[in-house]
Design a protein around this motif. Structure first.
Motif, PDB file in Angstrom:
ATOM      1  N   MET A   1       6.713 -11.923  -6.561  1.00  0.00           N
ATOM      2  CA  MET A   1       7.207 -12.672  -5.423  1.00  0.00           C
ATOM      3  C   MET A   1       6.975 -14.161  -5.680  1.00  0.00           C
ATOM      4  SD  MET A   1       5.869 -12.547  -1.442  1.00  0.00           S
ATOM      5  CE  MET A   1       4.208 -12.224  -1.913  1.00  0.00           C
ATOM      6  N   LYS A   2       7.981 -14.950  -5.461  1.00  0.00           N
ATOM      7  CA  LYS A   2       7.898 -16.397  -5.628  1.00  0.00           C
ATOM      8  C   LYS A   2       7.476 -17.046  -4.317  1.00  0.00           C
ATOM      9  CE  LYS A   2       9.481 -16.533  -9.839  1.00  0.00           C
ATOM     10  NZ  LYS A   2       8.655 -16.945 -10.948  1.00  0.00           N
ATOM     11  N   ILE A   3       6.657 -18.110  -4.442  1.00  0.00           N
ATOM     12  CA  ILE A   3       6.230 -18.850  -3.258  1.00  0.00           C
ATOM     13  C   ILE A   3       6.316 -20.349  -3.502  1.00  0.00           C
ATOM     14  CG2 ILE A   3       4.726 -17.019  -2.391  1.00  0.00           C
ATOM     15  CD1 ILE A   3       2.325 -18.665  -3.422  1.00  0.00           C
ATOM     16  N   SER A   4       6.331 -21.077  -2.392  1.00  0.00           N
ATOM     17  CA  SER A   4       6.230 -22.529  -2.383  1.00  0.00           C
ATOM     18  C   SER A   4       5.025 -22.864  -1.520  1.00  0.00           C
ATOM     19  CB  SER A   4       7.474 -23.159  -1.752  1.00  0.00           C
ATOM     20  OG  SER A   4       8.634 -22.781  -2.451  1.00  0.00           O
ATOM     21  N   VAL A   5       4.167 -23.752  -2.000  1.00  0.00           N
ATOM     22  CA  VAL A   5       2.956 -24.112  -1.266  1.00  0.00           C
ATOM     23  C   VAL A   5       2.905 -25.624  -1.107  1.00  0.00           C
ATOM     24  CG1 VAL A   5       0.434 -23.997  -1.221  1.00  0.00           C
ATOM     25  CG2 VAL A   5       1.739 -22.125  -2.239  1.00  0.00           C
ATOM     26  N   GLU A   6       2.652 -26.065   0.112  1.00  0.00           N
ATOM     27  CA  GLU A   6       2.449 -27.490   0.365  1.00  0.00           C
ATOM     28  C   GLU A   6       0.974 -27.709   0.653  1.00  0.00           C
ATOM     29  OE1 GLU A   6       4.749 -30.817   2.778  1.00  0.00           O
ATOM     30  OE2 GLU A   6       3.716 -29.432   4.116  1.00  0.00           O
ATOM     31  N   THR A  41       1.389 -32.531  -1.789  1.00  0.00           N
ATOM     32  CA  THR A  41       1.714 -32.016  -3.118  1.00  0.00           C
ATOM     33  C   THR A  41       2.268 -30.618  -2.932  1.00  0.00           C
ATOM     34  OG1 THR A  41      -0.061 -33.308  -4.122  1.00  0.00           O
ATOM     35  CG2 THR A  41       0.773 -31.440  -5.388  1.00  0.00           C
ATOM     36  N   GLN A  42       3.356 -30.301  -3.625  1.00  0.00           N
ATOM     37  CA  GLN A  42       3.948 -28.979  -3.548  1.00  0.00           C
ATOM     38  C   GLN A  42       3.761 -28.265  -4.886  1.00  0.00           C
ATOM     39  OE1 GLN A  42       6.235 -31.754  -2.637  1.00  0.00           O
ATOM     40  NE2 GLN A  42       5.144 -31.597  -0.711  1.00  0.00           N
ATOM     41  N   VAL A  43       3.466 -26.959  -4.803  1.00  0.00           N
ATOM     42  CA  VAL A  43       3.275 -26.125  -5.984  1.00  0.00           C
ATOM     43  C   VAL A  43       4.189 -24.914  -5.836  1.00  0.00           C
ATOM     44  CG1 VAL A  43       1.608 -24.829  -7.349  1.00  0.00           C
ATOM     45  CG2 VAL A  43       0.875 -26.873  -6.122  1.00  0.00           C
ATOM     46  N   TYR A  44       4.869 -24.540  -6.926  1.00  0.00           N
ATOM     47  CA  TYR A  44       5.855 -23.460  -6.882  1.00  0.00           C
ATOM     48  C   TYR A  44       5.605 -22.473  -8.007  1.00  0.00           C
ATOM     49  CZ  TYR A  44       8.216 -27.150  -4.264  1.00  0.00           C
ATOM     50  OH  TYR A  44       8.513 -28.146  -3.374  1.00  0.00           O
ATOM     51  N   GLY A  45       5.851 -21.190  -7.710  1.00  0.00           N
ATOM     52  CA  GLY A  45       5.747 -20.190  -8.760  1.00  0.00           C
ATOM     53  C   GLY A  45       5.471 -18.805  -8.218  1.00  0.00           C
ATOM     54  N   ASP A  46       5.038 -17.929  -9.113  1.00  0.00           N
ATOM     55  CA  ASP A  46       4.716 -16.551  -8.763  1.00  0.00           C
ATOM     56  C   ASP A  46       3.451 -16.512  -7.900  1.00  0.00           C
ATOM     57  OD1 ASP A  46       5.130 -13.604  -9.261  1.00  0.00           O
ATOM     58  OD2 ASP A  46       3.064 -13.859  -9.976  1.00  0.00           O
ATOM     59  N   TYR A  47       3.463 -15.691  -6.873  1.00  0.00           N
ATOM     60  CA  TYR A  47       2.367 -15.634  -5.908  1.00  0.00           C
ATOM     61  C   TYR A  47       1.005 -15.497  -6.583  1.00  0.00           C
ATOM     62  CZ  TYR A  47      -0.583 -14.108  -2.071  1.00  0.00           C
ATOM     63  OH  TYR A  47      -1.604 -14.000  -1.160  1.00  0.00           O
ATOM     64  N   TYR A  71      -5.184 -28.840   3.883  1.00  0.00           N
ATOM     65  CA  TYR A  71      -4.106 -28.209   4.637  1.00  0.00           C
ATOM     66  C   TYR A  71      -3.223 -27.455   3.657  1.00  0.00           C
ATOM     67  CZ  TYR A  71      -5.410 -31.643   8.180  1.00  0.00           C
ATOM     68  OH  TYR A  71      -6.099 -32.404   9.075  1.00  0.00           O
ATOM     69  N   VAL A  72      -2.903 -26.203   3.973  1.00  0.00           N
ATOM     70  CA  VAL A  72      -2.106 -25.366   3.075  1.00  0.00           C
ATOM     71  C   VAL A  72      -0.998 -24.686   3.873  1.00  0.00           C
ATOM     72  CG1 VAL A  72      -2.140 -23.434   1.455  1.00  0.00           C
ATOM     73  CG2 VAL A  72      -4.152 -24.915   1.650  1.00  0.00           C
ATOM     74  N   LYS A  73       0.247 -24.831   3.395  1.00  0.00           N
ATOM     75  CA  LYS A  73       1.391 -24.117   3.962  1.00  0.00           C
ATOM     76  C   LYS A  73       2.009 -23.290   2.855  1.00  0.00           C
ATOM     77  CE  LYS A  73       2.708 -27.951   6.951  1.00  0.00           C
ATOM     78  NZ  LYS A  73       3.817 -28.873   7.251  1.00  0.00           N
ATOM     79  N   ILE A  74       2.339 -22.043   3.150  1.00  0.00           N
ATOM     80  CA  ILE A  74       2.926 -21.157   2.146  1.00  0.00           C
ATOM     81  C   ILE A  74       4.258 -20.635   2.663  1.00  0.00           C
ATOM     82  CG2 ILE A  74       2.633 -19.037   0.815  1.00  0.00           C
ATOM     83  CD1 ILE A  74      -0.417 -19.401   1.187  1.00  0.00           C
ATOM     84  N   VAL A  75       5.293 -20.739   1.826  1.00  0.00           N
ATOM     85  CA  VAL A  75       6.622 -20.225   2.149  1.00  0.00           C
ATOM     86  C   VAL A  75       6.974 -19.153   1.125  1.00  0.00           C
ATOM     87  CG1 VAL A  75       9.074 -20.796   2.345  1.00  0.00           C
ATOM     88  CG2 VAL A  75       7.349 -22.446   3.077  1.00  0.00           C
ATOM     89  N   LYS A  76       7.492 -18.042   1.583  1.00  0.00           N
ATOM     90  CA  LYS A  76       7.880 -16.965   0.679  1.00  0.00           C
ATOM     91  C   LYS A  76       9.271 -17.265   0.112  1.00  0.00           C
ATOM     92  CE  LYS A  76       8.856 -12.104   0.245  1.00  0.00           C
ATOM     93  NZ  LYS A  76       9.134 -10.876   0.960  1.00  0.00           N
ATOM     94  N   SER A  77       9.311 -18.046  -0.939  1.00  0.00           N
ATOM     95  CA  SER A  77      10.501 -18.365  -1.735  1.00  0.00           C
ATOM     96  C   SER A  77      10.166 -19.580  -2.577  1.00  0.00           C
ATOM     97  CB  SER A  77      11.748 -18.637  -0.881  1.00  0.00           C
ATOM     98  OG  SER A  77      11.608 -19.825  -0.147  1.00  0.00           O
ATOM     99  N   ASP A  78      10.852 -19.725  -3.676  1.00  0.00           N
ATOM    100  CA  ASP A  78      10.659 -20.881  -4.546  1.00  0.00           C
ATOM    101  C   ASP A  78      11.674 -21.935  -4.130  1.00  0.00           C
ATOM    102  OD1 ASP A  78      10.647 -22.811  -6.547  1.00  0.00           O
ATOM    103  OD2 ASP A  78      10.349 -21.349  -8.145  1.00  0.00           O
TER     104      ASP A  78
END
Length: 86
Positions: A1-6, A41-47, A71-78
């Protein structure tokens, strides 16, 4: 699963720049897709990979400051290639 994290790292001390710079440099060296702007800062990749890196690096970053917020935000998608359409 790919995620995007702020991420927003906010050391609550006068000498705050070095812990933030070190944290971002460690994320850049992780091999993940990392994008920065003045506010976060945003980080993207495999969960599993992203969360493994963040677990280690967030702990280290917080240990380097007397007090701080992460502070951490996680979105389910790259979303690293997102382009506004309006």
């Amino acid at each position: 699963m790919k995620i995007s994290v702020e991420l927003t790292f906010s050391p609550l001390q006068d000498d705050f720049e070095q812990p933030i710079i070190r944290f971002i440099q460690k994320l850049r060296a992780s091999g993940l897709i990392v994008q920065e702007n003045p506010l976060s800062t945003q980080v993207y990749g495999d969960y599993a990979k992203v969360m493994g890196v963040l677990t280690t690096e967030i702990e280290e970053a917080l240990e380097l400051v007397e007090r701080g917020l992460m502070y951490v935000k996680i979105v389910k998608s790259d979303r690293h290639d997102y382009v506004p359409f309006f």
